[in-house]
Design an enzyme around this catalytic site. Structure first.
Site, mmCIF file in Angstrom:
data_model
loop_
_atom_site.group_PDB
_atom_site.id
_atom_site.type_symbol
_atom_site.label_atom_id
_atom_site.label_comp_id
_atom_site.label_asym_id
_atom_site.label_seq_id
_atom_site.Cartn_x
_atom_site.Cartn_y
_atom_site.Cartn_z
ATOM 1 N N LYS A 81 0.837 -1.196 0.000
ATOM 2 C CA LYS A 81 0.000 0.000 0.000
ATOM 3 C C LYS A 81 0.875 1.250 0.000
ATOM 4 C CE LYS A 81 -3.876 1.947 2.724
ATOM 5 N NZ LYS A 81 -4.698 1.708 3.928
ATOM 6 N N SER A 161 -9.450 1.686 3.330
ATOM 7 C CA SER A 161 -8.614 2.442 2.422
ATOM 8 C C SER A 161 -7.618 1.587 1.635
ATOM 9 C CB SER A 161 -7.843 3.520 3.205
ATOM 10 O OG SER A 161 -6.969 2.941 4.169
ATOM 11 N N SER A 185 -9.892 -0.701 7.382
ATOM 12 C CA SER A 185 -9.220 -0.465 6.105
ATOM 13 C C SER A 185 -8.485 -1.667 5.537
ATOM 14 C CB SER A 185 -8.253 0.711 6.234
ATOM 15 O OG SER A 185 -8.964 1.923 6.279
#
Length: 499
Positions: A81, A161, A185
């Site tokens: 990420k 996210s 997330s």
């Protein structure tokens, strides 16, 4: 080092839906070559999932080199990420403000990953600033990476996210990915993309050189196709870090998280079923009941629990996140080696105003602005004590103790919603209890349990602090007992199943 020939687009199309290459040993270079082909065909072209921001075209050669070293990950590829620093690429958190944030350093969790024989394949898109910029945001969108699409239905959301990490694993772009979670997330995008996601106990994995939100709740964690793979990746990245006080116990708590997974059993385990957290949808209730029946047939004792989420928890958590966002973001930005970048949250707010056409076309920065005003330390400390008590001592700990259960289970999230950049997210309400584990900092595993209208739904397993290994074993046992058919990515827009 063996050099691999470039993969052709035709080969990519022929192998899009192929599972991992079936060999007695994991062929990391061949897998990496296939993964790059998938990225080219599905992320850069075709449905353009926008899950991957940047990737290493020589990953197959690095995988070959790593696999020859005989380390635990054996050259397996991992996407990261883009709020986690890696030395090769900028770490942007999806924002144009950090598009040049090339620190030249690895976060400690990435250094551990490489030392274990993992290959960093690239960086994944995310909800910008990990979805803490504005209340009306659209999950999966960032100014740097655009909009991530769900491979099961490209007109529907990948949740956030860690949107890109979830979509990338579902699409076969890497062996596994690393996401981060403050509250939902990792688990929401894992559930909605039909993969396994594990939010470990806060303090199991270092947060140093990770763009922050909350010192109380932030953690990185694995996202993978199976519980075993998630456990293998967790073992590689977990460990103590002298720069992150929360990880002081990690070396003592970490273990070979894959040990015992193959023989793990549900027999005699008491499973606490959070019935009120199923929500109001009949189709999810039917799917959840099937999962419970699978566990019962596998020998588990089912214990029904009627419990409401504490009403004060949300407000207390919100105060904590706003206060800690300002403090932790200021500290992170001040640590960046490039002095031309924003140095404070206030400077980020001004950057967004100056670049409103690119950064704020779809939504604003109300949460950033609220965080700048949340400065009352006494109120923060009271809110943190309240939220920790409600989620931990009076929440998960009490339920485990009073009902004498080994784990709490509930659906993780509802089905993916239609993405709407104009109006923002519209989460199906009343489903799941992940905020308890997030606020308490306790482990939370989601495992696919089936689909509603071909849209994946995950099953959550939540337990006590530092019970990470036990939660993974229970998840692996359920994975074997599961009888529901799982959804497979269509890489097209959603349509009714009878059309």
């Amino acid at each position: 080092m063996r050099r691999l020939p470039p993969t052709t687009f035709a080969l990519a199309l022929a192998l899009l839906a192929s599972p991992a290459i079936a060999t007695e040993t994991y062929d990391a270079p061949a897998e990496a070559e296939l993964q790059i082909a998938r990225i080219k065909a599905l992320d850069d072209a075709g449905p353009m999932l926008n899950a991957v921001i940047v990737y290493e075209p020589e990953a197959a050669n690095y995988a070959n080199e790593a696999s020859e070293a005989g380390m635990p990950l054996d050259g397996r590829t991992v996407l990261v990420k883009d709020n986690i620093e890696t030395m090769e690429w900028p770490t942007t958190a999806g924002s144009l403000a950090l598009k040049d944030n090339l620190t030249g350093r690895d976060a400690p969790l990435i250094a551990r990953l490489r030392a274990a024989g993992g290959v960093v394949l690239g960086k994944t898109n995310l909800s910008e600033w990990a979805n803490i910029r504005d209340n009306n945001s659209t999950s999966g969108w960032s100014a740097v990476g655009g909009l991530t699409r769900n491979p099961h239905a490209i007109d529907r959301n990948a949740c956030g996210s860690s949107s890109g990490s979830g979509a990338a694993v579902a699409a076969g772009f890497a062996w596994a990915a690393i996401g981060t979670e403050t509250d939902g997330s990792i688990t929401c995008p894992a559930s909605i993309n039909g993969i396994v996601g594990f939010k470990p106990t806060v303090g199991m994995v270092s947060r140093t050189h990770v763009v922050p939100i909350s010192s109380s709740q932030d953690t990185a964690g694995p996202m993978a196709s199976t519980v075993f793979d998630a456990a293998l990746l967790l073992g590689a990245i977990a460990g103590s870090d002298p720069l992150d006080a929360a990880t002081a116990e990690a070396d003592a708590r970490k273990t070979d998280f894959t040990q015992g997974l193959a023989g793990a059993s549900l027999a005699g385990k008491r499973i606490g079923v959070l019935r009120k957290q199923v929500g109001s949808r009949d189709d999810i209730r039917v799917l959840f009941d099937k999962a419970i029946d699978d566990m019962r047939r596998a020998g588990a004792e089912i214990v029904e629990i009627e419990a409401d989420e504490p009403g004060e928890l949300g407000a207390a958590e919100f105060t904590v996140l706003l206060y800690e966002l300002r403090v932790t973001m200021d500290a992170y930005l001040a640590s960046l080696p490039d002095e031309g970048l924003p140095r404070t949250l206030a400077e980020l707010v001004e950057f967004n105003k100056a670049h409103a056409d690119e950064e704020m076309r779809w939504f604003g920065q109300s949460l950033f602005e609220m965080a700048l005003q949340t400065t009352d330390e006494a109120a923060y400390r009271e809110a943190r004590a309240t939220s920790l008590r409600l989620a931990g001592e009076d929440g998960i700990d009490r339920l485990l103790r009073d009902y004498r259960v080994d784990v709490l289970v509930a659906p993780t999230a509802g089905p993916s919603w239609t993405t709407d950049l104009v109006l923002g997210d519209h989460y199906p309400g009343g489903i799941g209890a992940g905020s308890l584990a997030a606020v308490a900092g306790y482990p939370h595993l989601t495992v696919p349990m089936g689909a509603v209208e071909r849209l994946p739904i995950g099953l959550s397993f939540m337990g006590a602090k530092w019970s990470d290994h036990e939660i993974l074993k229970l998840g692996a046992a359920y994975e074997r007992a599961r009888s529901a058919e799982l959804a497979t990515p269509s890489f097209g827009a959603w349509s009714p199943s009878d059309q």
